[in-house]
Scaffold this motif. Structure first.
Motif, PDB file in Angstrom:
ATOM      1  N   UNK A 120       1.049  -1.180  -0.160  1.00 47.44           N
ATOM      2  CA  UNK A 120      -0.055   0.208  -0.060  1.00 47.44           C
ATOM      3  C   UNK A 120       0.937   1.429  -0.018  1.00 47.44           C
ATOM      4  N   UNK A 121       1.773   1.118   0.749  1.00 44.14           N
ATOM      5  CA  UNK A 121       2.872   2.462   0.986  1.00 44.14           C
ATOM      6  C   UNK A 121       3.607   2.567  -0.495  1.00 44.14           C
ATOM      7  N   UNK A 122       3.909   1.709  -1.190  1.00 42.98           N
ATOM      8  CA  UNK A 122       4.697   1.708  -2.372  1.00 42.98           C
ATOM      9  C   UNK A 122       3.557   2.219  -3.481  1.00 42.98           C
ATOM     10  N   UNK A 123       2.352   1.951  -3.697  1.00 47.09           N
ATOM     11  CA  UNK A 123       1.399   2.331  -4.440  1.00 47.09           C
ATOM     12  C   UNK A 123       0.782   3.832  -4.218  1.00 47.09           C
ATOM     13  N   UNK A 124       0.863   4.117  -2.643  1.00 49.30           N
ATOM     14  CA  UNK A 124       0.580   5.481  -2.536  1.00 49.30           C
ATOM     15  C   UNK A 124       1.621   6.564  -2.977  1.00 49.30           C
ATOM     16  N   UNK A 125       2.921   6.143  -2.861  1.00 49.51           N
ATOM     17  CA  UNK A 125       4.244   6.696  -3.231  1.00 49.51           C
ATOM     18  C   UNK A 125       3.977   6.962  -5.020  1.00 49.51           C
TER      19      UNK A 125
ATOM     20  N   UNK B 119       3.922  10.212  -7.061  1.00 51.20           N
ATOM     21  CA  UNK B 119       4.629  10.792  -8.148  1.00 51.20           C
ATOM     22  C   UNK B 119       3.999  10.962  -9.329  1.00 51.20           C
ATOM     23  N   UNK B 120       3.146  10.151  -9.591  1.00 49.14           N
ATOM     24  CA  UNK B 120       2.411  10.140 -11.222  1.00 49.14           C
ATOM     25  C   UNK B 120       1.546  11.501 -10.858  1.00 49.14           C
ATOM     26  N   UNK B 121       0.878  11.954  -9.683  1.00 49.05           N
ATOM     27  CA  UNK B 121       0.146  13.167  -9.726  1.00 49.05           C
ATOM     28  C   UNK B 121       1.232  14.270  -9.836  1.00 49.05           C
ATOM     29  N   UNK B 122       2.157  14.188  -9.267  1.00 45.88           N
ATOM     30  CA  UNK B 122       3.324  15.485  -9.641  1.00 45.88           C
ATOM     31  C   UNK B 122       3.900  15.492 -10.739  1.00 45.88           C
TER      32      UNK B 122
ATOM     33  N   UNK C 162      -1.582  19.085  -7.953  1.00 45.84           N
ATOM     34  CA  UNK C 162      -0.938  19.177  -6.682  1.00 45.84           C
ATOM     35  C   UNK C 162      -0.888  18.292  -5.367  1.00 45.84           C
ATOM     36  N   UNK C 163      -1.902  17.434  -5.363  1.00 46.27           N
ATOM     37  CA  UNK C 163      -1.875  16.544  -4.503  1.00 46.27           C
ATOM     38  C   UNK C 163      -2.606  15.414  -4.939  1.00 46.27           C
ATOM     39  N   UNK C 164      -2.073  14.173  -4.325  1.00 50.50           N
ATOM     40  CA  UNK C 164      -2.466  13.071  -4.979  1.00 50.50           C
ATOM     41  C   UNK C 164      -3.868  12.481  -4.142  1.00 50.50           C
ATOM     42  N   UNK C 165      -4.607  11.826  -4.445  1.00 48.46           N
ATOM     43  CA  UNK C 165      -5.820  11.051  -3.723  1.00 48.46           C
ATOM     44  C   UNK C 165      -5.347  10.612  -2.467  1.00 48.46           C
ATOM     45  N   UNK C 166      -6.165  10.871  -1.368  1.00 48.51           N
ATOM     46  CA  UNK C 166      -5.676  10.555   0.190  1.00 48.51           C
ATOM     47  C   UNK C 166      -5.626   8.986  -0.004  1.00 48.51           C
ATOM     48  N   UNK C 167      -4.519   8.430   0.960  1.00 48.99           N
ATOM     49  CA  UNK C 167      -4.329   7.012   0.726  1.00 48.99           C
ATOM     50  C   UNK C 167      -5.549   6.308   1.375  1.00 48.99           C
ATOM     51  N   UNK C 168      -6.314   6.889   2.328  1.00 46.19           N
ATOM     52  CA  UNK C 168      -7.415   6.075   2.754  1.00 46.19           C
ATOM     53  C   UNK C 168      -8.607   5.778   1.634  1.00 46.19           C
ATOM     54  N   UNK C 169      -8.604   6.632   0.551  1.00 41.91           N
ATOM     55  CA  UNK C 169      -9.475   6.527  -0.695  1.00 41.91           C
ATOM     56  C   UNK C 169      -9.199   5.377  -1.451  1.00 41.91           C
TER      57      UNK C 169
END
Length: 124
Positions: free
Chosen positions: A68-73, A77-80, A85-92
């Motif tokens: 999950x951490x790897x996917x969030x990171x 990076x893809x969003x940037x 400006x901000x990726x979707x929150x990890x909880x979502x």
């Protein structure tokens, strides 16, 4: 557990550091299939976890968190890169856990008439 061949590196870590830490923290035996031992007709590697129930649950949790951490990171990076400006929150972000069970265990897991699976679906 099944893990995509592109994601398994996050579980192993540089020089096997992440995998060693998961094994140490959980006290479980964790084996990752070789690169040429993919699940037939997929691009997924097999992670086998063995040990006490507590160790199994701890290892599965640590592995899932690492993925999950790897996917969030990766999403950040893809969003940037896309100028966001901000990726979707990890909880979502949805999580998927793929498990393999021996054939003889399937009846127990499904339950009579699928009752146990139905109960899991209602709870989730």
């Amino acid at each position: 557990m099944l893990v995509g061949e592109k994601e398994v590196g996050h579980v192993i870590g540089r020089g096997g550091e992440v995998l060693r830490q998961i094994r140490s923290d959980s006290q479980a035996r964790v084996h990752i299939s070789a690169m040429d031992e993919l699940l037939p007709l997929t691009r997924e590697r097999i992670i086998t976890i063995s040990g006490s129930l507590h160790a199994l649950l701890a290892a599965q949790h640590l592995l899932s968190e690492q993925l999950h951490t790897a996917r969030t990171e990766r999403a950040a990076k893809a969003a940037i890169a896309a100028g966001e400006t901000a990726p979707p929150p990890a909880a979502e972000q949805p999580r998927t856990l793929k498990l393999l069970f021996p054939h003889v265990s399937c009846g127990v897991i499904m339950g009579r008439g699928g009752s146990f699976i139905k109960e899991l679906m209602v709870r989730a």
